[in-house]
Design a protein around this motif. Structure first.
Motif, PDB file in Angstrom:
ATOM      1  N   LEU A 262       0.834  -1.211   0.000  1.00 21.45           N
ATOM      2  CA  LEU A 262       0.000   0.000   0.000  1.00 21.45           C
ATOM      3  C   LEU A 262       0.862   1.252   0.000  1.00 21.45           C
ATOM      4  O   LEU A 262       0.564   2.216  -0.715  1.00 21.45           O
ATOM      5  CB  LEU A 262      -0.917   0.023   1.220  1.00 21.45           C
ATOM      6  CG  LEU A 262      -2.250  -0.670   1.111  1.00 21.45           C
ATOM      7  CD1 LEU A 262      -2.994  -0.599   2.447  1.00 21.45           C
ATOM      8  CD2 LEU A 262      -3.093  -0.083   0.019  1.00 21.45           C
ATOM      9  N   GLY A 263       1.916   1.256   0.809  1.00 26.36           N
ATOM     10  CA  GLY A 263       2.812   2.411   0.868  1.00 26.36           C
ATOM     11  C   GLY A 263       3.453   2.707  -0.474  1.00 26.36           C
ATOM     12  O   GLY A 263       3.536   3.863  -0.903  1.00 26.36           O
ATOM     13  N   VAL A 264       3.882   1.664  -1.160  1.00 29.81           N
ATOM     14  CA  VAL A 264       4.469   1.842  -2.500  1.00 29.81           C
ATOM     15  C   VAL A 264       3.407   2.395  -3.452  1.00 29.81           C
ATOM     16  O   VAL A 264       3.678   3.312  -4.239  1.00 29.81           O
ATOM     17  CB  VAL A 264       5.047   0.510  -3.032  1.00 29.81           C
ATOM     18  CG1 VAL A 264       5.426   0.616  -4.496  1.00 29.81           C
ATOM     19  CG2 VAL A 264       6.245   0.089  -2.199  1.00 29.81           C
ATOM     20  N   GLY A 265       2.186   1.873  -3.365  1.00 33.25           N
ATOM     21  CA  GLY A 265       1.106   2.359  -4.225  1.00 33.25           C
ATOM     22  C   GLY A 265       0.792   3.814  -4.002  1.00 33.25           C
ATOM     23  O   GLY A 265       0.609   4.588  -4.954  1.00 33.25           O
ATOM     24  N   VAL A 266       0.747   4.222  -2.735  1.00 30.29           N
ATOM     25  CA  VAL A 266       0.478   5.626  -2.420  1.00 30.29           C
ATOM     26  C   VAL A 266       1.609   6.503  -2.958  1.00 30.29           C
ATOM     27  O   VAL A 266       1.362   7.569  -3.528  1.00 30.29           O
ATOM     28  CB  VAL A 266       0.284   5.817  -0.898  1.00 30.29           C
ATOM     29  CG1 VAL A 266       0.275   7.276  -0.517  1.00 30.29           C
ATOM     30  CG2 VAL A 266      -1.012   5.142  -0.450  1.00 30.29           C
ATOM     31  N   ALA A 267       2.841   6.047  -2.822  1.00 25.24           N
ATOM     32  CA  ALA A 267       3.972   6.816  -3.358  1.00 25.24           C
ATOM     33  C   ALA A 267       3.873   6.936  -4.879  1.00 25.24           C
ATOM     34  O   ALA A 267       4.185   7.991  -5.454  1.00 25.24           O
ATOM     35  CB  ALA A 267       5.294   6.153  -2.971  1.00 25.24           C
TER      36      ALA A 267
ATOM     37  N   ALA B 210       2.024   9.850  -6.674  1.00 30.63           N
ATOM     38  CA  ALA B 210       2.747  11.093  -6.937  1.00 30.63           C
ATOM     39  C   ALA B 210       3.915  10.870  -7.907  1.00 30.63           C
ATOM     40  O   ALA B 210       4.271  11.759  -8.656  1.00 30.63           O
ATOM     41  CB  ALA B 210       3.273  11.682  -5.631  1.00 30.63           C
ATOM     42  N   LEU B 211       4.506   9.693  -7.862  1.00 28.76           N
ATOM     43  CA  LEU B 211       5.635   9.366  -8.732  1.00 28.76           C
ATOM     44  C   LEU B 211       5.114   8.685  -9.998  1.00 28.76           C
ATOM     45  O   LEU B 211       3.973   8.238 -10.031  1.00 28.76           O
ATOM     46  CB  LEU B 211       6.584   8.411  -7.994  1.00 28.76           C
ATOM     47  CG  LEU B 211       7.173   8.945  -6.686  1.00 28.76           C
ATOM     48  CD1 LEU B 211       7.887   7.825  -5.947  1.00 28.76           C
ATOM     49  CD2 LEU B 211       8.123  10.090  -6.970  1.00 28.76           C
TER      50      LEU B 211
ATOM     51  N   GLY C  19       4.147   5.892 -12.182  1.00 33.32           N
ATOM     52  CA  GLY C  19       3.904   4.481 -11.948  1.00 33.32           C
ATOM     53  C   GLY C  19       2.427   4.189 -11.778  1.00 33.32           C
ATOM     54  O   GLY C  19       1.617   5.108 -11.656  1.00 33.32           O
ATOM     55  N   PRO C  20       2.081   2.934 -11.731  1.00 35.21           N
ATOM     56  CA  PRO C  20       0.676   2.507 -11.654  1.00 35.21           C
ATOM     57  C   PRO C  20       0.162   2.507 -10.215  1.00 35.21           C
ATOM     58  O   PRO C  20      -0.074   1.447  -9.631  1.00 35.21           O
ATOM     59  CB  PRO C  20       0.733   1.102 -12.250  1.00 35.21           C
ATOM     60  CG  PRO C  20       2.098   0.606 -11.867  1.00 35.21           C
ATOM     61  CD  PRO C  20       2.987   1.809 -11.902  1.00 35.21           C
ATOM     62  N   GLY C  21      -0.033   3.676  -9.640  1.00 43.12           N
ATOM     63  CA  GLY C  21      -0.414   3.797  -8.236  1.00 43.12           C
ATOM     64  C   GLY C  21      -1.663   3.038  -7.853  1.00 43.12           C
ATOM     65  O   GLY C  21      -1.665   2.281  -6.879  1.00 43.12           O
ATOM     66  N   PHE C  22      -2.765   3.224  -8.599  1.00 42.97           N
ATOM     67  CA  PHE C  22      -4.021   2.568  -8.224  1.00 42.97           C
ATOM     68  C   PHE C  22      -3.934   1.052  -8.347  1.00 42.97           C
ATOM     69  O   PHE C  22      -4.540   0.324  -7.560  1.00 42.97           O
ATOM     70  CB  PHE C  22      -5.197   3.109  -9.042  1.00 42.97           C
ATOM     71  CG  PHE C  22      -5.707   4.413  -8.531  1.00 42.97           C
ATOM     72  CD1 PHE C  22      -6.395   4.490  -7.332  1.00 42.97           C
ATOM     73  CD2 PHE C  22      -5.489   5.579  -9.232  1.00 42.97           C
ATOM     74  CE1 PHE C  22      -6.850   5.701  -6.843  1.00 42.97           C
ATOM     75  CE2 PHE C  22      -5.935   6.789  -8.758  1.00 42.97           C
ATOM     76  CZ  PHE C  22      -6.629   6.855  -7.553  1.00 42.97           C
ATOM     77  N   LEU C  23      -3.177   0.561  -9.312  1.00 43.69           N
ATOM     78  CA  LEU C  23      -3.016  -0.887  -9.434  1.00 43.69           C
ATOM     79  C   LEU C  23      -2.257  -1.461  -8.238  1.00 43.69           C
ATOM     80  O   LEU C  23      -2.617  -2.508  -7.704  1.00 43.69           O
ATOM     81  CB  LEU C  23      -2.289  -1.233 -10.731  1.00 43.69           C
ATOM     82  CG  LEU C  23      -3.050  -0.992 -12.022  1.00 43.69           C
ATOM     83  CD1 LEU C  23      -2.155  -1.236 -13.221  1.00 43.69           C
ATOM     84  CD2 LEU C  23      -4.269  -1.878 -12.083  1.00 43.69           C
ATOM     85  N   ILE C  24      -1.218  -0.774  -7.815  1.00 47.99           N
ATOM     86  CA  ILE C  24      -0.425  -1.245  -6.680  1.00 47.99           C
ATOM     87  C   ILE C  24      -1.237  -1.120  -5.385  1.00 47.99           C
ATOM     88  O   ILE C  24      -1.174  -2.001  -4.522  1.00 47.99           O
ATOM     89  CB  ILE C  24       0.915  -0.474  -6.585  1.00 47.99           C
ATOM     90  CG1 ILE C  24       1.701  -0.614  -7.892  1.00 47.99           C
ATOM     91  CG2 ILE C  24       1.727  -0.951  -5.399  1.00 47.99           C
ATOM     92  CD1 ILE C  24       2.045  -2.034  -8.285  1.00 47.99           C
ATOM     93  N   ILE C  25      -2.019  -0.047  -5.246  1.00 47.90           N
ATOM     94  CA  ILE C  25      -2.895   0.083  -4.084  1.00 47.90           C
ATOM     95  C   ILE C  25      -3.904  -1.059  -4.057  1.00 47.90           C
ATOM     96  O   ILE C  25      -4.151  -1.670  -3.006  1.00 47.90           O
ATOM     97  CB  ILE C  25      -3.595   1.455  -4.080  1.00 47.90           C
ATOM     98  CG1 ILE C  25      -2.575   2.549  -3.741  1.00 47.90           C
ATOM     99  CG2 ILE C  25      -4.765   1.484  -3.099  1.00 47.90           C
ATOM    100  CD1 ILE C  25      -3.098   3.958  -3.901  1.00 47.90           C
ATOM    101  N   ALA C  26      -4.484  -1.390  -5.208  1.00 47.81           N
ATOM    102  CA  ALA C  26      -5.415  -2.520  -5.276  1.00 47.81           C
ATOM    103  C   ALA C  26      -4.716  -3.814  -4.868  1.00 47.81           C
ATOM    104  O   ALA C  26      -5.289  -4.634  -4.134  1.00 47.81           O
ATOM    105  CB  ALA C  26      -6.005  -2.642  -6.686  1.00 47.81           C
ATOM    106  N   LEU C  27      -3.479  -3.992  -5.295  1.00 45.23           N
ATOM    107  CA  LEU C  27      -2.718  -5.178  -4.912  1.00 45.23           C
ATOM    108  C   LEU C  27      -2.496  -5.208  -3.399  1.00 45.23           C
ATOM    109  O   LEU C  27      -2.622  -6.261  -2.763  1.00 45.23           O
ATOM    110  CB  LEU C  27      -1.381  -5.217  -5.659  1.00 45.23           C
ATOM    111  CG  LEU C  27      -0.452  -6.384  -5.328  1.00 45.23           C
ATOM    112  CD1 LEU C  27      -1.108  -7.708  -5.715  1.00 45.23           C
ATOM    113  CD2 LEU C  27       0.877  -6.209  -6.050  1.00 45.23           C
TER     114      LEU C  27
END
Length: 175
Positions: A22-27, A30-31, A33-41
């Motif tokens: 989740l932390g990587v997804g939130v980062a 802003a950076l 990358g596929p934020g929402f996909l990583i947050i979903a993961l």
């Protein structure tokens, strides 16, 4: 006793991995990358242990799907998304190969390459879904999303007009 200890260890591992993802997804919101996909993961990992995470996973999955469908909705947005993904891969390779770039390392370059590959895989999957729907004579996911938004907008407008028309009339008496 062993079963209870194993469940506790599993819960700790799932929680730690889920929160890290989740932390990587939130980062990545802003950076590049596929934020929402990583947050979903991340929510998916947490959903293995927590009911609240299952609900959040569904919301994040829908948001990621909606964004992918919107990117595949027009030729220009699809082309831009593909170029963006290819650009991320190229920048990642440059960060690995050119040692004089700031933050140059295999980790930085590898994460950019990974993000670019995820963006490319997502847009290609969305384009494939849209083609499958068109070939079957069904609405594409983006068209379904547009219809849903229109229905919600109409529903909101009608509930607003009903609530304002249902209000009792106010009268002012000057006395």
């Amino acid at each position: 006793m062993l079963n209870r200890s194993a469940r506790l260890i599993r819960r700790i591992v799932v929680s730690t991995v889920g929160v890290a993802v989740l932390g990587v997804g939130v980062a990545l919101l802003a950076l590049p990358g596929p934020g929402f996909l990583i947050i979903a993961l991340g929510f998916f990992v947490l959903s293995l242990e927590y009911e609240w995470a299952r609900r959040q996973f569904e919301q994040a999955r829908r948001k990621a799907t909606d964004l992918a469908d919107q990117a595949a909705a027009s030729v220009w947005s699809s082309a831009f998304t593909i170029l963006f993904g290819l650009g991320m891969v190229a920048v990642g390779v440059a960060w690995i190969v050119v040692k004089t770039l700031p933050f140059s390392s295999p980790w930085t370059g590898g994460s950019m390459i990974f993000g670019g590959v995820v963006v490319l895989a997502t847009i290609l999957f969305s384009l494939w879904q849209a083609k499958q729907a068109r070939d079957a004579g069904e609405p594409t996911p983006a068209e379904l999303l547009d219809r849903k938004e229109e229905q919600e907008s109409r529903k909101h407008m009608s509930s607003t007009s009903v609530s304002t028309s249902a209000a009792p009339p106010t009268s002012s008496t000057d006395g």
